[in-house]
Write a protein that holds these residues in place. Structure first.
Motif, PDB file in Angstrom:
ATOM      1  N   GLN A 177       5.157  38.092  54.578  1.00 42.97           N
ATOM      2  CA  GLN A 177       4.517  37.371  53.479  1.00 42.97           C
ATOM      3  C   GLN A 177       4.458  35.869  53.734  1.00 42.97           C
ATOM      4  O   GLN A 177       3.497  35.192  53.361  1.00 42.97           O
ATOM      5  N   LEU A 178       5.514  35.364  54.372  1.00 42.60           N
ATOM      6  CA  LEU A 178       5.640  33.918  54.542  1.00 42.60           C
ATOM      7  C   LEU A 178       4.611  33.360  55.520  1.00 42.60           C
ATOM      8  O   LEU A 178       4.046  32.282  55.287  1.00 42.60           O
ATOM      9  N   MET A 179       4.347  34.079  56.605  1.00 37.57           N
ATOM     10  CA  MET A 179       3.428  33.535  57.602  1.00 37.57           C
ATOM     11  C   MET A 179       2.030  33.290  57.043  1.00 37.57           C
ATOM     12  O   MET A 179       1.497  32.185  57.166  1.00 37.57           O
ATOM     13  N   PRO A 180       1.394  34.248  56.378  1.00 38.02           N
ATOM     14  CA  PRO A 180       0.079  33.933  55.805  1.00 38.02           C
ATOM     15  C   PRO A 180       0.149  32.936  54.650  1.00 38.02           C
ATOM     16  O   PRO A 180      -0.781  32.138  54.452  1.00 38.02           O
ATOM     17  N   ALA A 181       1.241  32.964  53.879  1.00 41.99           N
ATOM     18  CA  ALA A 181       1.361  32.029  52.761  1.00 41.99           C
ATOM     19  C   ALA A 181       1.394  30.583  53.252  1.00 41.99           C
ATOM     20  O   ALA A 181       0.747  29.694  52.676  1.00 41.99           O
ATOM     21  N   LEU A 182       2.138  30.333  54.322  1.00 40.80           N
ATOM     22  CA  LEU A 182       2.185  28.980  54.877  1.00 40.80           C
ATOM     23  C   LEU A 182       0.846  28.595  55.484  1.00 40.80           C
ATOM     24  O   LEU A 182       0.375  27.458  55.314  1.00 40.80           O
ATOM     25  N   ALA A 183       0.224  29.527  56.209  1.00 40.69           N
ATOM     26  CA  ALA A 183      -1.039  29.217  56.881  1.00 40.69           C
ATOM     27  C   ALA A 183      -2.146  28.880  55.896  1.00 40.69           C
ATOM     28  O   ALA A 183      -3.121  28.207  56.260  1.00 40.69           O
ATOM     29  N   GLY A 196      -4.916  18.593  55.038  1.00 44.65           N
ATOM     30  CA  GLY A 196      -3.601  19.083  55.429  1.00 44.65           C
ATOM     31  C   GLY A 196      -3.744  20.475  56.016  1.00 44.65           C
ATOM     32  O   GLY A 196      -4.667  21.220  55.664  1.00 44.65           O
ATOM     33  N   MET A 197      -2.851  20.849  56.902  1.00 46.68           N
ATOM     34  CA  MET A 197      -2.872  22.189  57.481  1.00 46.68           C
ATOM     35  C   MET A 197      -1.481  22.583  57.934  1.00 46.68           C
ATOM     36  O   MET A 197      -0.633  21.726  58.222  1.00 46.68           O
ATOM     37  N   ALA A 198      -1.257  23.896  57.970  1.00 43.51           N
ATOM     38  CA  ALA A 198      -0.003  24.443  58.483  1.00 43.51           C
ATOM     39  C   ALA A 198      -0.345  25.497  59.520  1.00 43.51           C
ATOM     40  O   ALA A 198      -1.161  26.389  59.264  1.00 43.51           O
ATOM     41  N   THR A 199       0.270  25.394  60.694  1.00 41.66           N
ATOM     42  CA  THR A 199       0.012  26.320  61.792  1.00 41.66           C
ATOM     43  C   THR A 199       1.309  27.039  62.140  1.00 41.66           C
ATOM     44  O   THR A 199       2.310  26.390  62.468  1.00 41.66           O
ATOM     45  N   ILE A 200       1.304  28.353  62.075  1.00 43.97           N
ATOM     46  CA  ILE A 200       2.471  29.130  62.488  1.00 43.97           C
ATOM     47  C   ILE A 200       2.548  29.094  64.014  1.00 43.97           C
ATOM     48  O   ILE A 200       1.594  29.445  64.700  1.00 43.97           O
ATOM     49  N   THR A 201       3.690  28.673  64.537  1.00 42.28           N
ATOM     50  CA  THR A 201       3.829  28.531  65.990  1.00 42.28           C
ATOM     51  C   THR A 201       4.829  29.505  66.606  1.00 42.28           C
ATOM     52  O   THR A 201       4.820  29.723  67.811  1.00 42.28           O
ATOM     53  N   HIS A 202       5.708  30.103  65.770  1.00 40.42           N
ATOM     54  CA  HIS A 202       6.729  30.990  66.331  1.00 40.42           C
ATOM     55  C   HIS A 202       7.351  31.794  65.197  1.00 40.42           C
ATOM     56  O   HIS A 202       7.493  31.317  64.073  1.00 40.42           O
ATOM     57  N   ALA A 203       7.712  33.045  65.515  1.00 39.50           N
ATOM     58  CA  ALA A 203       8.474  33.865  64.575  1.00 39.50           C
ATOM     59  C   ALA A 203       9.355  34.815  65.376  1.00 39.50           C
ATOM     60  O   ALA A 203       8.953  35.311  66.438  1.00 39.50           O
ATOM     61  N   SER A 204      10.563  35.060  64.893  1.00 40.79           N
ATOM     62  CA  SER A 204      11.466  36.010  65.537  1.00 40.79           C
ATOM     63  C   SER A 204      12.297  36.693  64.461  1.00 40.79           C
ATOM     64  O   SER A 204      12.549  36.117  63.397  1.00 40.79           O
ATOM     65  N   MET A 205      12.714  37.931  64.769  1.00 40.76           N
ATOM     66  CA  MET A 205      13.463  38.698  63.772  1.00 40.76           C
ATOM     67  C   MET A 205      14.406  39.665  64.472  1.00 40.76           C
ATOM     68  O   MET A 205      13.985  40.435  65.354  1.00 40.76           O
ATOM     69  N   GLY A 206      15.680  39.610  64.114  1.00 40.58           N
ATOM     70  CA  GLY A 206      16.650  40.550  64.647  1.00 40.58           C
ATOM     71  C   GLY A 206      16.799  40.486  66.152  1.00 40.58           C
ATOM     72  O   GLY A 206      16.405  39.514  66.806  1.00 40.58           O
ATOM     73  N   GLU A 207      17.406  41.529  66.707  1.00 43.54           N
ATOM     74  CA  GLU A 207      17.618  41.627  68.143  1.00 43.54           C
ATOM     75  C   GLU A 207      16.665  42.676  68.719  1.00 43.54           C
ATOM     76  O   GLU A 207      16.150  43.543  67.999  1.00 43.54           O
ATOM     77  N   MET A 231       1.715  14.141  53.634  1.00 42.04           N
ATOM     78  CA  MET A 231       2.715  14.982  54.275  1.00 42.04           C
ATOM     79  C   MET A 231       3.829  15.360  53.305  1.00 42.04           C
ATOM     80  O   MET A 231       4.314  16.499  53.303  1.00 42.04           O
ATOM     81  N   ALA A 232       4.248  14.436  52.474  1.00 42.43           N
ATOM     82  CA  ALA A 232       5.324  14.725  51.522  1.00 42.43           C
ATOM     83  C   ALA A 232       4.932  15.875  50.597  1.00 42.43           C
ATOM     84  O   ALA A 232       5.730  16.782  50.318  1.00 42.43           O
ATOM     85  N   GLY A 233       3.694  15.866  50.129  1.00 44.00           N
ATOM     86  CA  GLY A 233       3.225  16.929  49.254  1.00 44.00           C
ATOM     87  C   GLY A 233       3.122  18.266  49.964  1.00 44.00           C
ATOM     88  O   GLY A 233       3.426  19.319  49.378  1.00 44.00           O
ATOM     89  N   LEU A 234       2.709  18.244  51.230  1.00 40.75           N
ATOM     90  CA  LEU A 234       2.591  19.480  52.000  1.00 40.75           C
ATOM     91  C   LEU A 234       3.969  20.090  52.251  1.00 40.75           C
ATOM     92  O   LEU A 234       4.141  21.316  52.175  1.00 40.75           O
ATOM     93  N   CYS A 235       4.949  19.255  52.548  1.00 40.67           N
ATOM     94  CA  CYS A 235       6.319  19.748  52.737  1.00 40.67           C
ATOM     95  C   CYS A 235       6.851  20.396  51.460  1.00 40.67           C
ATOM     96  O   CYS A 235       7.472  21.469  51.499  1.00 40.67           O
TER      97      CYS A 235
END
Length: 349
Positions: A177-183, A196-207, A231-235
């Motif tokens: 859910q988080l990856m598309p929400a941020l993008a 303003g824009m947000a680009t997903i650059t990396h994701a990892s989960m578990g082993e 930038m403050a508002g985007l954060c």
């Protein structure tokens, strides 16, 4: 290598270890006048060079794939000339800055207590730019490089046996859910100050195993705006999304920021100094392609002085920056040095 190369120019002061690994070389007229700072970068990139040139990197997996070696050569050419003929008034400061690629270098140099004695009235820098006709310049007042920062989100739940995932708390749904929400954050046309824009650059989960249902995940995103205020508002918007999604899934979370770049703003007065020098040198200039989405930490220098960066064309078909076959065109060195020298002489005599 910079310090011994310029030793016989007899600089009036040399600072090493500035902001970490930076170097400042000073040529002082001994007469009242402005301080003019020229900056180049020292750092390389973790990229295996495939250019095939004789002077290719000898360090496996590391190379100058952004042309910082060429920028440094331009500044050393300036040092050779000021070694022969000091400015008529004021002083010139050549700053060879570390860690531009991470956004930490300029901030470290400016924060170094010794930098206060070098405080400039004007700051100038350049960057080579593939895709622009060789030797042409791109220059404009106002914003020229975006503000950006890396946002690292860590989601913490509870691991479980993969046969009984209900006994744990998996971050899987939150990540999805988080990856598309941020993008989807940001918005506005790039030509607008509200961009303003947000680009997903990396994701990892578990082993990387089959027997464990994950209990931890990370999502990395790069946030980018034209202006620092935006930038403050985007954060804030990104942090609210993290809190909402993690909370709904019963996950703890932490957020930290890395590689923070402020927007690079060219001061009109400094731009006019460069334009005058370009006209005198007969160099074609335009505002085409500016501002750029990419970030640049030179903007830090503009907080306390009139600063400007220009972009020097490396050729329309030249390999792109950060590509493994890139190589800085050596024929740009005298062009960049001429522009900087003319600018310095116009200000300082």
């Amino acid at each position: 290598a910079v310090v011994p190369f310029l030793a016989d120019t007899r600089p009036d002061d040399v600072l090493t270890g500035l902001g970490g690994h930076g170097v400042a070389v000073v040529y002082d007229s001994g007469k009242p006048g402005p301080t003019v700072l020229f900056r180049s970068e020292l750092d390389a990139l973790p990229i295996e060079e495939l250019s095939g040139v004789p002077h290719a990197s000898r360090v496996p997996g590391k190379s100058h794939m952004c042309g910082h070696d060429g920028h440094t050569a331009i500044l050393t050419a300036l040092g050779r000339q000021f070694g022969r003929s000091r400015p008529a008034r004021g002083r010139v400061v050549l700053v060879f800055q570390p860690a531009e690629e991470t956004g930490n270098g300029a901030a470290g140099v400016v924060a170094d207590p010794r930098f206060a004695a070098l405080r400039p009235d004007y700051c100038f820098s350049l960057h080579n730019l593939p895709g622009v006709p060789f030797g042409e310049v791109r220059l404009k007042p106002g914003v020229v490089n975006c503000a950006s920062r890396g946002m690292r989100i860590v989601l913490e739940g509870k691991t479980a046996h993969s046969s009984m995932p209900e006994t744990g708390t998996s971050p899987m749904l939150a990540v999805s859910q988080l990856m598309p929400a941020l993008a989807q954050l940001g918005g506005g046309a790039f030509s607008d100050d509200d961009f303003g824009m947000a680009t997903i650059t990396h994701a990892s989960m578990g082993e990387a195993v089959f027997g464990i249902a994950p209990g931890r995940a990370e999502v990395w995103a790069t946030l980018r705006t034209r202006l620092d205020d935006r930038m403050a508002g985007l954060c804030t918007a990104a942090e609210e999304q993290v809190a909402r999604i993690a909370g709904a899934q019963g996950l703890a979370y932490t957020i930290d920021y890395h590689e923070i770049f402020v927007a690079s703003m060219n001061a009109p007065a400094a731009v006019e100094m460069l334009r005058q020098a370009l006209d005198q040198e007969g160099i074609v200039q335009s505002e085409e392609g500016l501002p750029m989405r990419a970030s640049e930490d030179f903007g830090i220098f503009g907080r306390d002085s009139a600063s400007a960066m220009f972009f020097l064309g490396a050729g329309e078909r030249h390999p792109a920056l950060h590509n493994p076959d890139y190589d800085f065109p050596d024929d740009l060195i005298p062009i960049g040095a001429r522009i900087f020298m003319r600018t310095a002489r116009n200000i300082l005599g």
